[in-house]
Scaffold this active site. Structure first.
Site, PDB file in Angstrom:
ATOM      1  NE  ARG A  73      94.074 -54.866  24.522  1.00 28.60           N
ATOM      2  CZ  ARG A  73      94.020 -53.902  25.453  1.00 28.60           C
ATOM      3  NH1 ARG A  73      95.010 -53.756  26.319  1.00 28.60           N
ATOM      4  NH2 ARG A  73      92.991 -53.070  25.525  1.00 28.60           N
ATOM      5  CE1 TYR A  96     111.380 -67.513  11.604  1.00 31.12           C
ATOM      6  CE2 TYR A  96     110.717 -65.412  12.540  1.00 31.12           C
ATOM      7  CZ  TYR A  96     110.473 -66.486  11.707  1.00 31.12           C
ATOM      8  OH  TYR A  96     109.323 -66.514  10.985  1.00 31.12           O
ATOM      9  CG  ASP A 100     113.657 -68.538  19.099  1.00 30.71           C
ATOM     10  OD1 ASP A 100     113.128 -69.657  19.256  1.00 30.71           O
ATOM     11  OD2 ASP A 100     113.288 -67.731  18.220  1.00 30.71           O
ATOM     12  CE  LYS A 155     107.323 -71.542  13.001  1.00 32.85           C
ATOM     13  NZ  LYS A 155     108.495 -70.730  13.310  1.00 32.85           N
TER      14      LYS A 155
HETATM   15  C1  LIG Z   1     108.808 -69.364  13.370  1.00 33.38           C
HETATM   16  C2  LIG Z   1     109.833 -68.885  14.311  1.00 33.38           C
HETATM   17  C3  LIG Z   1     109.684 -67.676  14.990  1.00 33.38           C
HETATM   18  C4  LIG Z   1     108.502 -66.768  14.776  1.00 33.38           C
HETATM   19  O1  LIG Z   1     107.311 -67.383  15.158  1.00 33.38           O
HETATM   20  P1  LIG Z   1     105.875 -67.039  14.479  1.00 33.38           P
HETATM   21  O2  LIG Z   1     104.955 -67.908  15.259  1.00 33.38           O
HETATM   22  O3  LIG Z   1     105.992 -67.382  13.034  1.00 33.38           O
HETATM   23  O4  LIG Z   1     105.646 -65.591  14.684  1.00 33.38           O
HETATM   24  C5  LIG Z   1     110.670 -67.303  15.894  1.00 33.38           C
HETATM   25  N1  LIG Z   1     111.757 -68.074  16.087  1.00 33.38           N
HETATM   26  C6  LIG Z   1     111.937 -69.242  15.441  1.00 33.38           C
HETATM   27  C7  LIG Z   1     113.168 -70.044  15.695  1.00 33.38           C
HETATM   28  C8  LIG Z   1     110.995 -69.688  14.523  1.00 33.38           C
HETATM   29  O5  LIG Z   1     111.173 -70.833  13.871  1.00 33.38           O
END
Ligand SMILES: *Cc1c(COP(=O)(O)O)cnc(C)c1O
Length: 395
Positions: free
Chosen positions: A61, A118, A188, A213
């Site tokens: 961790r 998101y 983000d 992603k």
């Molecule tokens: C998918 C996504 C998240 C969250 O990510 P996870 O890996 O699914 O927890 C946050 N912000 C954006 C813009 C996303 O597309």
């Protein structure tokens, strides 16, 4: 940690090949360390492991060398010439979002957030964060100065925005966010990837990615990452080690492999997305197309100013609403009906029934999630096949 401070500034295609190799010795690929525990060489070493910030080889961790290699790679891609930039990985994008909010905010803190964020981040701010006494003001982040105007001096701890945003590809002016004085600012940047734009270069404090992603890029990883000044990332680490949204070394390894091809994937996907957007913009069944690379996008000039690539994501609206979307989805042979984004497969999502399903009708209206809205994550298929297939499905 001044990562590769003396290395020459290569171009992005070269940098994605170089990054994250610092600690792998003669192994060309950073090895996977499948261990939760390291043995200490006596009490002094054990004490060091237990008390040193970001102690490398102590307990899973606290850190893992494979995860560290991934973090160094992202820090290097996001640092944009700045000194002392570091990164921390989390077990998912939401792990990164929630850990960052809870690391920086306390009961009574105020957050300013873009309405265009998101759905998971929105739900967290409205639900658990509010329950813990963290109050959020949501603003339309496409309006110049709106984020800054909502800041309450002395009380606002964090400003959160997303660009390009989910699902309508709306942009936030990074220079504007970077110039906000007082609270921490976080972008983000998932839709852009570290090659599409670098928010830290605009003065933003923290850049966050769901590495699930585009960074990983193959739909085989669940991972998040935040980059910023090393001192601030150390603060996130001190909280994150307690929160426990720990990144897996297997995911970090897959994500590092994804980074090697990020430049070619993003370039190819951006090219296809542009062609798809232009095709859809001309189609009689389509009432609107949202893609920053289209000259008709209301923030096209801003996109040209702050983005290196317009990216793999677009959205469009069918005049026929939900029924038209449903029948198009049953007729598609190349694009797939699935959530998520940034991978090798072209995926289409109907936000109204999936990612935005928890929104009230008024919130859907505000977010621009109409019944005919379709979000597309463009993959690596031949653009002709994608357009032919979409053409017959729309007919
Ligand atoms: C998918 C996504 C998240 C969250 O990510 P996870 O890996 O699914 O927890 C946050 N912000 C954006 C813009 C996303 O597309």
């Amino acid at each position: 940690v001044n990562l590769m401070a003396d290395a020459p500034e290569h171009r992005p295609a070269t940098r994605v090949i170089d990054v994250g190799r610092g600690a792998s010795g003669t192994s060309l690929n950073p090895p996977i360390w499948p261990t939760a525990v390291w043995q200490s060489d006596g009490l002094e070493a054990a004490h060091r492991g237990a008390t040193t910030i970001r102690s490398g080889q102590f307990y899973g961790r606290y850190g893992n060398p494979t995860v560290r290699a991934f973090e160094e790679a992202v820090a290097e891609l996001e640092r944009a010439g700045l000194p002392d930039i570091d990164a921390m990985a989390f077990g998912s994008g939401m792990g990164a979002v929630t850990s960052t909010i809870l690391a920086l905010c306390s009961a009574g803190s105020h957050v300013v957030a873009a309405r265009q964020i998101y759905s998971g981040t929105l739900a967290f701010l409205q639900g658990p964060a509010a329950r813990f006494g963290i109050e959020t003001t949501f603003v339309d982040s496409t309006q110049p100065g709106a984020l800054e105007a909502a800041v309450q001096p002395g009380r606002t701890v964090l400003v959160i925005a997303e660009t390009p945003s989910n699902p309508r590809l709306e942009l936030v002016d990074l220079d504007e966010v970077g110039s906000i004085v007082g609270p921490f600012t976080m972008i983000d940047s998932t839709f852009a990837t570290p090659l599409g734009q670098n928010p830290l270069a605009h003065g933003v404090d923290l850049v966050l990615h769901s590495a699930t992603k585009g960074i990983s890029g193959h739909n085989d990883v669940t991972l998040g990452v935040v980059a910023g000044e090393a001192d601030l990332i150390a603060e996130l680490w001190s909280y994150g080690v307690l929160h426990g949204a720990t990144a897996s070394p297997y995911d970090a390894h897959n994500a590092l492999r994804g980074i090697r091809t990020l430049h070619v994937r993003l370039a190819q996907q951006t090219g296809t997305a542009q062609r798809l957007a232009e095709f859809l913009a001309e189609h009689p069944a389509v009432s609107a197309v949202h893609y920053p690379g289209l000259a008709g996008h209301p923030q096209h000039d801003l996109a040209k100013r702050q983005m290196r690539e317009f990216g793999s994501m677009l959205a469009f609206e069918l005049r026929g609403g939900r029924d038209a979307v449903a029948s198009m989805f049953t007729r598609m042979g190349v694009a797939r009906c699935a959530t998520s984004l940034g991978g090798t497969e072209t995926l289409m999502t109907h936000p109204a029934t999936t990612t935005a399903v928890s929104l009230t009708p008024a919130e859907k209206d505000e977010a621009g999630v109409s019944e005919g809205l379709v979000r597309v994550s463009v993959g690596l298929e031949d653009p002709h096949d994608l357009i032919d297939d979409l053409s017959q499905a729309l007919r």
